[in-house]
Design a protein around this motif. Structure first.
Motif, short mmCIF file in Angstrom:
data_model
loop_
_atom_site.label_atom_id
_atom_site.label_comp_id
_atom_site.label_asym_id
_atom_site.label_seq_id
_atom_site.Cartn_x
_atom_site.Cartn_y
_atom_site.Cartn_z
N GLY A 77 -21.90 41.84 -9.69
CA GLY A 77 -22.91 41.78 -8.83
C GLY A 77 -23.98 42.92 -9.32
N ASN A 78 -23.91 43.42 -10.44
CA ASN A 78 -24.87 44.26 -11.36
C ASN A 78 -25.67 43.32 -12.34
N PRO A 79 -26.80 43.15 -12.43
CA PRO A 79 -27.56 42.33 -13.47
C PRO A 79 -27.42 43.15 -14.68
N VAL A 80 -27.55 44.50 -14.86
CA VAL A 80 -27.42 45.25 -15.83
C VAL A 80 -25.96 45.17 -16.46
N PHE A 81 -25.11 45.30 -15.80
CA PHE A 81 -23.80 45.16 -16.56
C PHE A 81 -23.62 43.60 -16.86
N GLN A 82 -24.18 42.79 -16.33
CA GLN A 82 -24.16 41.30 -16.54
C GLN A 82 -24.60 40.92 -18.22
N LEU A 83 -25.99 41.69 -18.03
CA LEU A 83 -26.58 41.64 -19.54
C LEU A 83 -25.78 42.41 -20.40
N ALA A 84 -25.43 43.62 -20.08
CA ALA A 84 -24.64 44.19 -21.24
C ALA A 84 -23.37 43.48 -21.68
N ALA A 85 -22.64 42.97 -20.70
CA ALA A 85 -21.71 41.90 -21.28
C ALA A 85 -21.84 40.90 -21.93
N LYS A 86 -22.91 40.19 -21.59
CA LYS A 86 -23.31 39.16 -22.44
C LYS A 86 -23.60 39.69 -23.85
N TYR A 87 -24.29 40.47 -23.97
CA TYR A 87 -24.87 41.00 -25.37
C TYR A 87 -23.65 41.57 -26.06
N GLY A 88 -22.26 41.94 -25.49
CA GLY A 88 -21.40 42.66 -26.16
C GLY A 88 -21.44 43.99 -26.45
N LEU A 89 -22.21 44.48 -25.58
CA LEU A 89 -22.64 46.27 -25.69
C LEU A 89 -21.54 47.01 -25.16
N LEU A 90 -20.31 46.47 -24.22
CA LEU A 90 -19.59 47.43 -23.65
C LEU A 90 -17.97 47.09 -24.10
N GLY A 91 -17.37 48.28 -24.13
CA GLY A 91 -16.01 48.08 -24.57
C GLY A 91 -14.90 47.57 -23.88
N GLU A 92 -13.90 47.35 -24.18
CA GLU A 92 -12.76 46.48 -23.36
C GLU A 92 -12.46 47.15 -22.22
N GLN A 93 -12.38 48.77 -22.10
CA GLN A 93 -12.35 49.36 -20.67
C GLN A 93 -13.51 49.04 -19.83
N GLU A 94 -14.54 49.07 -20.06
CA GLU A 94 -15.71 48.76 -19.30
C GLU A 94 -15.74 47.58 -18.80
N LEU A 95 -15.27 46.51 -19.40
CA LEU A 95 -15.26 45.15 -19.30
C LEU A 95 -14.00 44.70 -18.22
N SER A 96 -13.18 45.61 -18.17
CA SER A 96 -11.76 45.27 -17.80
C SER A 96 -12.11 45.02 -16.13
N GLU A 97 -11.32 44.14 -15.28
CA GLU A 97 -11.19 44.03 -14.14
C GLU A 97 -10.84 44.99 -13.37
N GLU A 98 -10.10 45.78 -13.97
CA GLU A 98 -9.66 47.10 -13.22
C GLU A 98 -10.55 48.03 -12.92
N ASN A 99 -11.67 48.41 -14.07
CA ASN A 99 -12.84 49.19 -13.88
C ASN A 99 -14.01 48.50 -13.01
N GLN A 100 -13.80 47.04 -12.92
CA GLN A 100 -15.07 46.61 -12.05
C GLN A 100 -14.51 46.71 -10.61
N GLN A 101 -13.50 46.81 -10.41
CA GLN A 101 -13.00 46.93 -8.94
C GLN A 101 -12.66 48.46 -8.40
N VAL A 102 -13.00 49.32 -9.16
CA VAL A 102 -12.89 50.49 -8.63
C VAL A 102 -14.27 50.82 -7.61
N GLU A 103 -13.56 51.26 -6.57
CA GLU A 103 -14.59 51.67 -5.39
C GLU A 103 -14.85 53.03 -5.40
N THR A 104 -15.93 53.67 -5.82
CA THR A 104 -16.33 54.80 -5.87
C THR A 104 -17.42 55.23 -4.89
N GLY A 105 -17.78 54.33 -3.91
CA GLY A 105 -18.78 54.54 -2.98
C GLY A 105 -20.19 54.94 -3.32
N GLY A 106 -20.41 54.59 -4.66
CA GLY A 106 -21.68 55.33 -5.27
C GLY A 106 -21.70 56.66 -5.55
#
Length: 484
Positions: A77-106
């Protein structure tokens, strides 16, 4: 497109100008570029580089984020994350489903080490307990979004009311209670940075829940945040970006002509500081709010409608600053990520107003440990509000000496690591400008006489403008922080 000295473009299609080459302007250009209805597109950027507040520097051997730091809520849901993923600017851990599902509450992460102003270490268990309480109360404040009435006007008043009730039930001696309140006061300071305000008393309770908190474990760009805007620029045709074109006035609601296009008129004419003019059918303005406030009376001709001008005048924002400290050797543990400082004489329930000169540094929320460079170990401190503005009035030497004293004081009893607790360098501009303690190791690429006196010496002049502030009423530190 440029009427003075520029080549005329063929007629047909709509001309669009984007004023400002930050991420908002680049995103607008990306969306319009290639659209058949807008064949003539230009982005006018006042400086020699794109990216605006996004700026990654490498002058000290590694990435230092002068501006935007993290992707908060890195998920789909984050457009910055979407762009970063599209351009291959993040590592495997940052792109993992596990990282994306962590609820930090901000909520920002908890410290790896916490020091009290007396020089003693603060129990991380106590810090976690107070953080849990504070975050739970912050989450409660978001529940008033659709209420017709709120119990108190501001977020700060609500938090203090609830904390006062909890504190009444605390057991233990008075010193233990005071320490709990001091830890909570540090979290108030953190929230001031997150909300871009001097005090949470200035943040209205009713709309506080408008800020959407996305899931995902906050992450950084391994190669620097600026890689994102660099890729956005690279996706545009070469002739779209026009650098070193600060805009003086936007003339609109007119009928303007160009010598190279007789008979064709344009409703907008953008006048630049160097005297050049750009005619267009549409203009998208993406300059900072602070710039609009400062130039509102002269930037638009005719002036904006009253309701829009009043909106610009009335919208407020706070001041966040970043402070970078370089050490020859770290005094922190290798796995340390966040160092927190707790001032034991502070409490969110007391409206103390000490002299800013004597206490500005108490608003610091602590220091984030940046990834180690080739030969540099850097802490990044954050500070917001009036204390942050006061710091801007100090010389870099004064800032460095004050923070040296703070670090010596709070880590006095810590002998875990062998490194010095005295920072060698204050990185107030990673392009090579720095201030160091005379007699310490000079920063890479700097020049200046050595000496034994424990006094600060400017190696190069400060190149950052302290007035370039950005709004951040609901955003985390990320997008609106400044390097000192």
């Amino acid at each position: 497109m440029e009427s003075r000295g520029g080549d005329a473009e063929p007629a047909g299609g709509r001309r669009v100008l984007v004023v400002g080459g930050g991420i908002a302007g680049l995103a607008a250009a990306q969306r319009l570029c290639g659209h058949p209805a807008f064949p003539h597109l230009r982005v006018l950027e006042a400086t020699a580089r794109a990216g605006g507040r996004i700026r990654s520097e490498r002058s000290f051997g590694g990435v230092v984020e002068v501006g935007a730091h993290w992707i908060h809520g890195p998920s789909q849901g984050n457009p910055v994350f979407q762009l970063a993923a599209k351009y291959g600017l993040l590592g495997e851990q940052e792109l993992s489903e596990e990282n994306q599902q962590v609820e930090t509450g901000g909520h920002p992460g908890l410290p790896s080490a916490c020091y009290a102003s007396s020089g003693a270490s603060v129990s991380l268990q106590l810090v976690a307990e107070m953080a849990s309480l504070f975050h739970r109360l912050i989450d409660q404040t978001r529940e008033f979004l659709h209420c017709t009435e709120t119990p108190v006007p501001s977020v700060g008043e609500y938090l203090k009311r609830e904390i006062r009730q909890h504190a009444a039930g605390w057991t233990g001696d008075e010193d233990a209670k005071k320490l709990k309140l001091a830890v909570l006061n540090t979290f108030f300071n953190v929230e001031c940075c997150v909300s871009g305000t001097h005090s949470m008393d200035l943040v209205a309770l009713a709309p506080f829940g408008e800020y959407s908190v996305l899931p995902g474990l906050d992450c950084t760009f391994p190669g620097g945040y600026q890689g994102l805007t660099n890729r956005m620029v690279a996706s545009l045709p070469e002739d779209v970006m026009v650098f070193n074109k600060p805009v003086k006035t936007i003339h609109w609601e007119g009928s303007f002509q160009e010598a190279g296009l007789p008979g064709e008129t344009f409703p907008v004419l953008v006048e630049c500081e160097d005297g050049s003019h750009f005619a267009a059918h549409h203009v998208i303005v993406t300059v900072p709010l602070g710039f609009l406030k400062e130039r509102l009376d002269t930037f638009f001709d005719p002036p904006l409608p009253t309701e829009k001008a009043e909106a610009i005048r009335k919208i407020g924002f706070g001041t966040n600053n970043k402070i970078f400290l370089e050490f020859e050797e770290p005094f922190w543990e290798p796995d340390c990520q966040i160092i927190q400082v707790v001032w034991e004489d502070s409490s969110p329930l007391e409206d103390a107003a000490p002299s800013l000169r004597d206490a500005w540094f108490k608003k610091l929320i602590g220091f984030f440990v940046l990834p180690a460079f080739e030969s540099a170990h850097v802490l990044c401190g954050f500070i917001a509000g009036l204390e942050s503005e006061f710091m801007e009035t100090l010389s870099d030497e004064e800032v460095l000496l004050s923070l040296t004293q703070v670090l010596r004081r709070v880590t006095a009893a810590d002998s875990v690591r062998g490194g010095s607790h005295t920072p060698d360098v204050l990185l107030h501009d990673a392009r090579g400008s720095a201030v160091r303690l005379e007699g310490s190791r000079p920063p890479a690429g700097s020049v200046g006489p050595a000496g034994a006196a424990a006094q600060a010496q400017a190696v190069a002049p400060c190149l950052l403008c302290p007035c370039a502030r950005e709004p951040g009423p609901s955003f985390p530190l990320t997008d609106f922080s400044l390097a000192r």
